[in-house]
Every structure is written in C-alpha cells, then in structure tokens.
Design a protein around this motif. Structure first.
Motif, PDB file in Angstrom:
ATOM      1  N   GLY A 186       1.362  -1.629  -0.107  1.00 17.81           N
ATOM      2  CA  GLY A 186       0.229  -0.037  -0.107  1.00 17.81           C
ATOM      3  C   GLY A 186       1.102   1.065  -0.436  1.00 17.81           C
ATOM      4  O   GLY A 186       0.815   2.043  -0.542  1.00 17.81           O
ATOM      5  N   LEU A 190       2.011   4.042  -3.023  1.00 19.31           N
ATOM      6  CA  LEU A 190       1.881   5.797  -2.811  1.00 19.31           C
ATOM      7  C   LEU A 190       3.262   5.735  -3.534  1.00 19.31           C
ATOM      8  O   LEU A 190       3.124   7.340  -4.138  1.00 19.31           O
ATOM      9  CB  LEU A 190       1.680   5.903  -1.387  1.00 19.31           C
ATOM     10  N   PHE A 191       4.689   5.490  -2.980  1.00 17.49           N
ATOM     11  CA  PHE A 191       6.074   6.074  -3.308  1.00 17.49           C
ATOM     12  C   PHE A 191       5.872   6.594  -5.108  1.00 17.49           C
ATOM     13  O   PHE A 191       6.688   7.178  -5.654  1.00 17.49           O
ATOM     14  CB  PHE A 191       7.007   4.866  -2.720  1.00 17.49           C
ATOM     15  N   THR A 213      12.335  -0.143   5.288  1.00 12.39           N
ATOM     16  CA  THR A 213      11.696   0.047   6.276  1.00 12.39           C
ATOM     17  C   THR A 213      10.026  -0.565   5.473  1.00 12.39           C
ATOM     18  O   THR A 213       9.075  -1.048   6.429  1.00 12.39           O
ATOM     19  CB  THR A 213      10.529   1.208   7.139  1.00 12.39           C
ATOM     20  N   GLU A 217       8.745  -3.948   8.089  1.00 13.56           N
ATOM     21  CA  GLU A 217       7.177  -4.019   8.790  1.00 13.56           C
ATOM     22  C   GLU A 217       6.942  -4.889   8.396  1.00 13.56           C
ATOM     23  O   GLU A 217       6.370  -5.707   8.874  1.00 13.56           O
ATOM     24  CB  GLU A 217       6.379  -2.636   7.963  1.00 13.56           C
ATOM     25  N   ASN A 220       7.961  -8.284  10.023  1.00 12.36           N
ATOM     26  CA  ASN A 220       6.992  -8.103  11.501  1.00 12.36           C
ATOM     27  C   ASN A 220       5.672  -8.553  11.500  1.00 12.36           C
ATOM     28  O   ASN A 220       5.922  -8.989  12.172  1.00 12.36           O
ATOM     29  CB  ASN A 220       7.506  -6.680  12.304  1.00 12.36           C
TER      30      ASN A 220
ATOM     31  N   ASP B 161      -3.311   0.904   5.165  1.00 14.03           N
ATOM     32  CA  ASP B 161      -2.175   1.458   5.562  1.00 14.03           C
ATOM     33  C   ASP B 161      -1.981   2.684   4.664  1.00 14.03           C
ATOM     34  O   ASP B 161      -0.777   3.428   4.651  1.00 14.03           O
ATOM     35  CB  ASP B 161      -0.953   0.459   5.251  1.00 14.03           C
ATOM     36  N   ALA B 162      -2.310   2.149   3.553  1.00 14.21           N
ATOM     37  CA  ALA B 162      -2.484   3.675   2.705  1.00 14.21           C
ATOM     38  C   ALA B 162      -2.685   4.760   2.295  1.00 14.21           C
ATOM     39  O   ALA B 162      -2.074   5.896   3.258  1.00 14.21           O
ATOM     40  CB  ALA B 162      -2.274   3.547   1.326  1.00 14.21           C
ATOM     41  N   PHE B 165      -0.910   6.184   5.658  1.00 15.57           N
ATOM     42  CA  PHE B 165       0.503   7.108   5.448  1.00 15.57           C
ATOM     43  C   PHE B 165      -0.301   8.561   4.937  1.00 15.57           C
ATOM     44  O   PHE B 165       1.217   9.584   5.272  1.00 15.57           O
ATOM     45  CB  PHE B 165       0.882   5.550   4.060  1.00 15.57           C
ATOM     46  N   ARG B 166      -0.852   8.498   4.210  1.00 18.15           N
ATOM     47  CA  ARG B 166      -1.023   9.338   3.438  1.00 18.15           C
ATOM     48  C   ARG B 166      -1.378  11.290   4.454  1.00 18.15           C
ATOM     49  O   ARG B 166      -0.938  12.198   4.571  1.00 18.15           O
ATOM     50  CB  ARG B 166      -2.474   9.849   2.368  1.00 18.15           C
ATOM     51  N   ASN B 220       4.075  -1.358  15.918  1.00 16.78           N
ATOM     52  CA  ASN B 220       5.184  -1.280  14.642  1.00 16.78           C
ATOM     53  C   ASN B 220       5.184  -0.884  13.899  1.00 16.78           C
ATOM     54  O   ASN B 220       5.493  -0.642  12.293  1.00 16.78           O
ATOM     55  CB  ASN B 220       5.702  -3.186  14.464  1.00 16.78           C
ATOM     56  N   ARG B 221       4.214  -1.225  13.671  1.00 13.13           N
ATOM     57  CA  ARG B 221       3.092  -0.840  12.015  1.00 13.13           C
ATOM     58  C   ARG B 221       3.532  -0.019  11.891  1.00 13.13           C
ATOM     59  O   ARG B 221       3.711   1.439  10.860  1.00 13.13           O
ATOM     60  CB  ARG B 221       2.155  -1.645  10.909  1.00 13.13           C
ATOM     61  N   ALA B 224       6.581   2.580  11.535  1.00 10.45           N
ATOM     62  CA  ALA B 224       7.079   1.996  10.120  1.00 10.45           C
ATOM     63  C   ALA B 224       6.570   3.236   9.127  1.00 10.45           C
ATOM     64  O   ALA B 224       7.038   3.649   8.463  1.00 10.45           O
ATOM     65  CB  ALA B 224       6.750   0.482   9.988  1.00 10.45           C
ATOM     66  N   LEU B 225       5.252   2.994   9.365  1.00 13.60           N
ATOM     67  CA  LEU B 225       4.362   4.242   8.565  1.00 13.60           C
ATOM     68  C   LEU B 225       4.808   5.876   8.853  1.00 13.60           C
ATOM     69  O   LEU B 225       4.865   6.269   7.682  1.00 13.60           O
ATOM     70  CB  LEU B 225       3.027   3.780   8.652  1.00 13.60           C
ATOM     71  N   GLN B 227       7.780   6.273  10.092  1.00 14.55           N
ATOM     72  CA  GLN B 227       9.005   6.772   9.423  1.00 14.55           C
ATOM     73  C   GLN B 227       9.143   7.223   8.124  1.00 14.55           C
ATOM     74  O   GLN B 227       9.438   8.007   7.926  1.00 14.55           O
ATOM     75  CB  GLN B 227       9.972   5.265  10.079  1.00 14.55           C
ATOM     76  N   MET B 228       8.959   6.050   7.557  1.00  9.96           N
ATOM     77  CA  MET B 228       8.245   6.417   5.929  1.00  9.96           C
ATOM     78  C   MET B 228       8.341   8.279   5.796  1.00  9.96           C
ATOM     79  O   MET B 228       8.335   7.909   4.689  1.00  9.96           O
ATOM     80  CB  MET B 228       7.389   5.286   5.533  1.00  9.96           C
ATOM     81  N   LYS B 246       8.127  -2.193  21.530  1.00 12.24           N
ATOM     82  CA  LYS B 246       8.458  -1.667  20.199  1.00 12.24           C
ATOM     83  C   LYS B 246       8.169   0.286  20.357  1.00 12.24           C
ATOM     84  O   LYS B 246       9.068   0.888  19.728  1.00 12.24           O
ATOM     85  CB  LYS B 246       7.353  -1.981  19.177  1.00 12.24           C
ATOM     86  N   ARG B 251      12.283   4.172  20.128  1.00 10.37           N
ATOM     87  CA  ARG B 251      12.392   5.671  21.108  1.00 10.37           C
ATOM     88  C   ARG B 251      14.109   5.202  20.892  1.00 10.37           C
ATOM     89  O   ARG B 251      14.430   6.660  20.130  1.00 10.37           O
ATOM     90  CB  ARG B 251      11.461   6.036  22.207  1.00 10.37           C
ATOM     91  N   LYS B 253      16.065   4.643  19.071  1.00 12.04           N
ATOM     92  CA  LYS B 253      16.585   5.066  17.597  1.00 12.04           C
ATOM     93  C   LYS B 253      16.743   6.169  17.873  1.00 12.04           C
ATOM     94  O   LYS B 253      17.320   6.732  16.199  1.00 12.04           O
ATOM     95  CB  LYS B 253      15.862   4.301  16.224  1.00 12.04           C
TER      96      LYS B 253
END
Lengths: 341, 341, 341, 341
Positions: A186, A190-191, A213, A217, A220, B161-162, B165-166, B220-221, B224-225, B227-228, B246, B251, B253
C-alpha cells in the motif's frame, strides 16, 4: 543399473574426504574407501569434487507478467540450472483472482513437463474464499506443501492480513508452510505514483520507492500473523538488514520463522541501478538492491543461521525486447513491475 | 479580578514547597513566600496542596456507539472531571464515512458547549479522499492539531495502511500529530467471529480475542508508516508489554514516537473480566485487560519516559441499561464493542 | 541584605520567561512579573539571562601527581570557574596508601580555603582496612557522601574487586555513593609496557594503549559489584560508546547506576592526539580521546538521561614546564599519567 | 583385524538409518547397506543403535583437594565412562604455584596411564612468569592445546587479569585455547567469610554465597580480555542465564567465544541443596545450582548453539568419608570447596 564413482573428493554435510560412491537404482548405497563392488559403469573422479546436486527453491519459469512472459521456460531454465550443478528447482503455480487453485496447478504441472531436472511447485494464493480451504488440504495430501502470499502489488497479487492469517491457520493445521513476499504494498504504491507523477522513471527509482522500512514492517507483520495463527512462516527473498533484524529477534524468541536471501542481495548494491545507458535496468527486480552495507549483515545472517536458504528468484526478462520496450513509453517503474515477482 | 492563595504546599514541575500564589486576570503572576500584594480575594490554603489542574487528553463524552451513546455528556463528564482535579479535557470529533470533517467537527464543538471546564477536540478520520486533505490543513491553522486513525474495527472505523500513510505525510508537513488506535483489526475480527460461532460470549472472550501480538504488530506498523512518512506518531491507550517494547525500541533509535497508557492497564488485569454474575462486563473496554505482569512493565515505561502520558479513555456505559441489554441477546463480544473506542 | 533582579530572562528547570527575582539573605524568595518589593539593591537585567550557577562535580585543584602538581590551586581554579558561571565545584581529597582518610581530608579542606566560590570534596580511597570502615560512616554524618575508587593505575591508586565491594557495601548502608574510575588497569599497564618497550611514546599511544574495551569491561564490573553489594554506583568521566552501552543496559534493568561524561569526550576525538609538534600532548588525559563516532552516542546518552552529568575533570598541567618536561626524557606515556586522574 | 557391524541403526552427524559399518585397523572404512565385505568378526546389531563414542572434555580424576582426593582414579573413572558410552575424556594437569608446568604435566600423564579409554589433558595454569611462556608453546607443539585459568579461589588457583591477558595473548599466537573458570573469586570469598562468621554453614549457603552476578561479571570480563588479546576463549561449566546472556551477546557480535554447560545445571536446581539430613551436600559443586528457571535458558542455549558443549565436570567425593567428614567440624562451605574445581 549401478554406478561406481571412484576416488573423488566427496563432500557431505559432515565430511570432506577422498572416497568412492556406489549408486544402485538411482540411490546412493555406500560411501567408503576402496569399495570392492561390481557396477555397470565406473567413473574415475580423481581430482574432482563429488557433491550433492543443488536445489533452487525459488524460480519463475514461463511466468506471464505485465503483458510479457519470463524468457526462460521449464526446458531452457532447467537446462541452464543443470549446467550450474542445480539438479532440482521449485517454481510457482499462480492462481489468478477468481480461479480455482486446482486449475492453476494443473496448468503449471503441464508447463513443468518440459523440465530436464527434478522440479516441484509452490502454490501462489491470490484468492482464498472459505470454500477453497479444503483445496489447500488436498494439495498438501498430494505433496504440495508450500503456499505463497503477497503483501505487495495491491490489485494484482496482494491479499489482506485477514486472508494471510486464514491461510496460516490452515497450514498450521495441515502441516504446510506459508511463504511470504513481505513488503508493504500500500505504501510502496503511493511512493511509486508520486515518483511517476514527478517524472522520476529511471531504474534507480525502483529502489527509492521501495524503502527497507516497507520490507521490515511487512516481515514483522508476517511473523506476528504467523505467531497468532500458531504456524511457521518462511520469508522469501529477504534483502535488507532491517528485515533480517526482525527475523533474528523472532528466532531468538523461539518463534518458527525461516528466511531465504538471494545472490543478488549478497553481491550487488543500489549503485548498480545507476549504471549509465539504461544498463541499470538489468538490475531491476523486487525487492530492489540496497545500500552496500546490507550485504555484510546478510552474510552474517547466513553464518548465524538466521537465514537458512539461498535461492535465486530466477525470473529473467530480455534486455532487448522486454526491458527496453518498457523503457520507451511507460516508465522504468513499470519495468520494475515486469521484472518483479 | 485577583486572588491570593496563601501558605499552600505548592507543587510545580520542579518544586514542592510552602508558598503563596498570586493570580491576576486568570493568570499566575507570582509564586513566592510571604507575598505582600493586594488581592480581591484571599484564600488560606494552609495544610492543603496547591497543584496545577489535570489535563485528560483522551475522553469520549456523548459518543454514539452500537445503537446507544456513552452515558456522560460534556456537562456531567466535565463536572465529574473537575471534582477529581481535572480542569481540561480533550475529546474526539468523529467523522463518519462519507461525511466532511468540518461538518463532524461543527457538531462536536456544539456538543462541547455544555462543558464546565476547558476542553478541546481531536479529529477522528475515517475517510480521507485527496479532496479533503486541505481540510486538515485548515483545522491545523485553527488550532486543532491532532488526528486519530484506527487500525481496528474493519467496516466501521478502520482505515488501510495507505490512508494512514497519507494522513501522516500531511501531518508531517502541517505540523499536526497522528494519534493511532493500534490493533490489527482484520485478525481480531476473525478471532471474534470464531468465538461467537463457538458460543464463547462471556466478557473474558473480549480479552482472548484481542491478543497482545495484535497490538504490538499494529504499533510496529504505525511506527514504520510514520518513519516512512517523516512524521511523529502518538499511540493511544497502549496496554501491553509487547507493544511497549516496540515503542521503546523506536525511541532508542531516535524515532519520534509517543505513547499514552491508562489507569485501567496500570491497575487492573485480565482476572477482572472473569468476575462472577456478569460483573466482568464492567471491565470490558478496548484494548482489553492483560495478564498482571504487564502492569510492571507499563509502570516502568512511565518511569523511563517510554510512556509520556496517562489519559483515562473515559467512555462510560451504564451497567443496568447498556451493558446488561447487550448481554441478553447479542453477545458479550458486542458488549465489548459498545464499550470500546 | 536583599536584591531585586529585574526584567531578566529567567531560566529555571521548568520555565523560560521574563521576570523579576527577589533575593533576601542569600535566598531566592520570589520569582514573578512586576514584583512590587523593596530591596537594598536593584539590578536591571533587561536583555540578559538570569540562570542558576553551574556546579562542576569533578575537578582536581592543586593535585600532586608524577612529581609535579596540577597548575591551578583552589584560588585560581575557582576564580576561573566563576568567570564561566560555575559557582560551586567538588574536588577530591586523596588518601595515600597507609594514610588515615581523616588526615588526608583535613589537608584538603585546608587547601580548599583558598576557594572563591562554593566547594566540597569527594574522598579518594586507596586503602580500606576493616579498621577504617567507621571513618567512612563518620564522614557521611559530617556531609561528605561520595567516595571514589580506582580500577586503574595498579601500584598507585588501583584497588582490587574485594575492596571495591567492601566500600560499596558500606555506602549501601550509610547512604553514600561510590564514584568509580572504570578502566581495567592491569591490562592497560601491559599495553603501556609493550608500547614503551617498542619505543612508541608519541601522544597517540596514550589512546592506543587504553582501548574502549578496557573501559567497558570495568564499567560492567563496577555495576556487577554494586548490584551484589546492594548499592548505587556513579561512573566518572565515561568516554566511549561501549561503556555507555553497559550503563544503558543496567539502567534499563532498573539498577541504580549513574554516569557523567566531560566536554572533551563530547567535542574532541582521537585525531587531536596526532597534532604535529607535540601539540597532541595537550589532548592527553584519561580516559583518552576516542574515535569521532563515539561523540554521537554520548550526546544521545545525555538526551536519553543515560548520562546524568557533564563535569569537566579539570586537572591542568602547563604545556611549557610540565607536559614538555615529561616529553624530553621519559615518555609521552608518562606524560599521560601526569595529566591523568 | 577387521569388524563388520551389521544392520544397526547408524546415527551420524547427518544421518539416521539402518546400515552396516565396516571397521578395519581401528578405522571406519565404509558405511552402507548390505555391505559385501569379508571381516574377521561380524556383529549383528539388529534393533540396536550404532553411535559414535562420547567425548567428555571436563573431568577430574584422582584430584587432590582440601586434604583429600577425588574418589575416582583414571582406572575406575574411565571404566565407568565406558559403561556409559563415553570413549574419550579430557582431564586436567594442575600446576601448583611455583611449580614448572612440565613437571605437573609429567605427573598427570603418569596418573593417566591407568585409563581404559582414550584420554588427554588440559593444563591448569596458576603461575605464569614470563620465563615459562615458552613452555606453553612447547606443549602446544606436542598437542596439548588448552590451558585453564581461574578467576575464583583467591590464594589457591585464582590469577589476576593481567596474567589471564598474558596467557590469552600467548594462545592467540600459538593457536591454543584458554578455558576459563569464570566467577569473581574476590567477592565470593567475602560472601563466604560473612556466611561462616554468621554460622551459616548448611549446603544451601554454598549457592547463596556465589550469586549468578559473580559468574556473569567474570564471563563478561573473560570475553573482554580475550577480545583485547585477540584470542578465542572457552567458558567452562556455565551455570546461569545471566552468564549465558554475556556469551550470547558476544557471539552475536562475532567474537569467538565458546561455552560448555553440564547435566547438573540442565537437570537440577537450588532446591536440591536444601534436602534434609545433609543430603543437600550431595549437590554441592561449583558453580552451585541455580533457580529452576535457569534450566530453560540453558537448554535454549544448546538449541541455538550459544552453548556448544555438554561436559560432566566429573569430580566425585564420597558422601560417607569425605562429605560427611567435612560436615562434622569445619563447615559445609569447606565441603563445597572440596567438591569444587
């Protein structure tokens, strides 16, 4: 029919020594020094290695993708494999959405008949209505024991977490294994859309639109789903240190997770995608090449048994007619999709 | 208008001492010993604490859910808060699918007018077409700077997830913060369906169908989202040691991840769900109560600043007419949904 | 006597704002805006910071070492400190082997009388027969609550593990704190002897003969001893990422371990020891400078509160007469010892 | 002289199958099915296992300790070993302080002549003046390639860090391996003295005076010393989860650390020391038994190859005349020393 291979340097899982190998009816019967047996044929292997044949557990012969088809069929692909010492490979039967798995499988067994070495198939599942669950069990009984699902390629191959969980639950019961393409599709899409919209279509963008990542992800998540389903899981073509760390953590906790990497991730790196004259397109596959430092971590993973398998993910497309064609009009990013699996 | 609070035990972020506090036009002007100032009113706080008012960043007043509505409105809820020393709360405006965020927001500001203490709102996003992105920016400019999304409740509140992320990408640019309900809803729903099918409807099944792995996977997801997307993220009502781990790893990092827990996770545990005579239903909320050992880990998380906030997630339903009703015919699992957020 | 400091930018542990500060009999009585109080003197601090004075918990004034003495006494050293905003420092009384602690302490209190700012002392213990244990308790009752021991400098300052453990056990009971110079002196001395034997006497060998593993090993050991003794421990001048990791691990387990670093480790690195024309000798101190990447880890340690203190370990020796002298005949390695503590 | 073992279940490092084994001049020449060879003797192994003989790398036959001597000599001890399927053991030659290693070795080779199975020796080093370094090299050339040093038993067997480092440096060059008894002897002796002074002499105090932190600290130190010396290290009789964690961390970093555990740590626990009627004394050995949960961690360590070896540390003392005698007048703690190694 029997064979005696004499005086070769025999390499087994535990030994490395000069010995004779006696084969009868396609089966190794005896390994020892100075064997005194009668054989139909005798081969002098002095000064040569005598090793087990290689098994490549991840290939894609004759695979339709993006309007074209991978350029090796089971005949040319297995012949090439044999020349490299690989005597068995496992390819993939691909279920299309709406299709019955059995139908897909029959078609792929047929394709495989061209093979010149041993081969078998994993089953790629893209559609898993409750009614088809029993088909999985039947295949397992027949000996097809691995089912691959995708967390990437939305609209094409990707399935949602609930489907993955259901497949895993089933394999947890019938003894089969789920193989996972672990990338967050997903987000990657978008990327990719953004890159295309900005005219960023060179091969390097294949890597830049699929960050590590997104892989770690998904790895995991695959592990968490497997853990909740009470089933083992096998991560295919693991490419990055981040993803490896997730596998390592899980294995340290005793969770039954397995993973393979491929020679391309051990030997090549992201710089190769920037080779001039569209040469970079030769290095487009999925997951993409990573920064060079990931290689060390993958080698370490093999050394420590965090990674258990090296497969090839062999899925060739010709530079001339296939990679170049995709170059002319659509985008390198589409090239990447053609070359991916 | 001015006030002088004399001789109280003043607690601030850095001090704990007997002092006077002088307030003028609703603002603390001076803290010191033996203040010699004139005030309209003087309060003798000898032997009493003088502490800042509490802020509860997670409540649900007057919230429609499962055919009923949470039993506190902004009037009763804020009055109760004030009695406990909480002088500000932040509730949630809820966008329904298809609705414009602005419309939802207006309605909730209106509901909030009953409040007797300070209050504000987070915005729950359930639908984020590209055309509504600008609405987010506008709200941020007006001062509403936090948007909550759900990884649970498929078909109701869950987004993919998309979408997450948006939303994160947008907050990364406009300076707002995404608050995340982190549980893998797809898998949980399968557990719930199976439990219902098997007639397992007692309150305890609310916990057994929502394993901690479903929470830690989602945390975790979410990280990751974020972070991206290049954005911070805030995990709401974190309930388990697995999920905390998680947050802690991220944190360490240096990834900007924040999390809250709630008193229920610090003080109660899964055994409470098994109290006899349907008493267990009083302990049904989401995420559910965990095994007792998780409590120590959460307290440790607060001590080490892995968790930064304790909120209440206050969202009451009456035992008599609301929890019991759900008991009679549908299932305890539906109870759990009513009580959840 | 009273003072009013007006309109300064007041920085406290929790605030940063323009305010007035009222001081009466050497004590801050009130902080607030537009204070209406009478003071003997009024200072206009408009446009200036008003901050608490600094406390430097690790200095060595007037310290005899290697036949010379550190070039600041308590008068010059504290005057310099005051110019930099440091209004209190804690130096070290040094017990020589065979000497009673009390005797050493009296001498150092006397030296300290020259001080122009607040000061106190830690007690360096080099000899701890059972009969002297009670002296520690007496000092604690008088207010000297920290005792420093050395894991380095065999034959001079180093004590064995049993002695450290006994000191810790005592502080665990009397409420004091052991400060630890944590480097494995036994191994370091072998490295130094080898370097000297091979004629490797340039300043850089000071770093090459004291590897970070010698520090991290000793830090781990100090923590283990403290844990077994049931006492807290404070690591002085922590210089490397490896050592920091040991502190971090222990703190994550809730073991009461504290550590300081110094500006030299945050800002300088091993390259400085290779400056030409014996300039490198200016950067000789103990522990030595490390590779540059350690700096990031130390800054992170401060940010995460793994490190709680920045001290200076101020212990100056003049380049002209002290560092150069040591250069001419013995060895840079001996220089290092002169400059060390 | 040749033997044919027929139809046994042959277990090798890689296989488990029914086969024949042909042995000629004490050497396995051929393994295979239905071997057609002539042998001087033929053994029918139908229904039996045919496995390699066991190797026990840690025993103490005929060892003087605390005024007595371990109750098995090389004759009785190796006979017992053979009955259990162990066909080779490695015992220890013990250098006493001031003695030349060669002299000790000669004496132990002589003791070993009674052995009824294969055997070899490690060399215990208690004294390592520079002049004896060459003796180590000579032994390595002769085939004795492992040297054991002690971090425990101050005044008897314990050597300081500098000595350990020097021994390691030497083995790093001559290809030998240092075996380490890793416990912090200095601290343990203080615990023991305190226990004795308080009259705590029951077997359980053997465990309570040797905490796992004393072991894990020493393991960490041994690894650090090895790392600085550029040599591998082998931890003997590792007994606790804490110590195992240090080995695991080091191995994850690629440091060449190896460790053994023993059946007693895998199968028994601290409760056994509290058996009534002095029965607990039968469970006194060093390191002592630990809390039960450590067992799981050790089994896991074997599974993950963090531990590579299981040895016995066989060093028996008779209950009647040896353990009981020590009971009567001195202390159980002395018993523990007698039974230790």
């Amino acid at each position: 029919m029997s064979h005696l291979i004499k005086n070769g340097r025999v390499i087994t899982a535990e030994h490395d020594y000069i010995a004779d190998v006696f084969v009868e009816k396609d089966k190794i019967m005896t390994i020892g020094q100075n064997l005194k047996v009668q054989a139909d044929t005798t081969i002098d292997a002095t000064g040569k290695y005598v090793i087990p044949g290689g098994v490549d557990v991840h290939t894609h012969m004759d695979m339709p993708f993006g309007g074209t088809v991978s350029s090796d069929d089971f005949e040319t692909g297995t012949r090439a494999a044999a020349f490299g010492g690989t005597t068995c490979l496992i390819d993939f039967a691909i279920q299309t959405k709406g299709q019955k798995m059995r139908e897909a499988l029959d078609m792929w067994w047929k394709k495989g008949e061209l093979a010149t070495i041993d081969y078998s198939l994993h089953m790629i599942v893209t559609d898993l209505p409750e009614a088809h669950m029993e088909d999985m069990n039947e295949m397992v009984r027949e000996g097809l024991t691995s089912f691959k699902l995708f967390m990437a390629y939305p609209g094409v191959l990707m399935v949602d977490d609930a489907t993955i969980f259901r497949a895993m639950k089933q394999t947890g019961e019938n003894g089969a294994l789920v193989c996972m393409h672990a990338e967050n599709g997903g987000v990657i899409d978008l990327f990719v859309q953004k890159a295309i919209a900005e005219g960023k279509k060179a091969p390097i963008y294949h890597a830049l639109t699929r960050p590590t990542t997104a892989e770690s992800e998904a790895v995991n998540r695959a592990i968490a789903l497997a853990q909740m389903a009470g089933a083992p899981v096998y991560i295919v073509h693991l490419s990055s240190a981040d993803a490896l760390e997730k596998v390592s953590e899980a294995r340290d906790k005793g969770i039954p997770v397995y993973a393979e990497t491929c020679p391309q991730y051990l030997l090549l790196s992201i710089e190769d995608l920037e080779r001039p004259n569209f040469e970079g397109a030769k290095y487009v596959f999925t997951p993409p090449l990573r920064e060079k430092w990931h290689q060390d971590k993958l080698w370490e993973g093999l050394k420590k048994n965090t990674l258990q398998v090296v497969s090839t993910d062999h899925c060739p497309f010709c530079f001339k007619d296939q990679k170049e064609a995709s170059h002319k009009f659509p985008t390198a990013v589409r090239v990447s999709r053609i070359a991916s699996n």
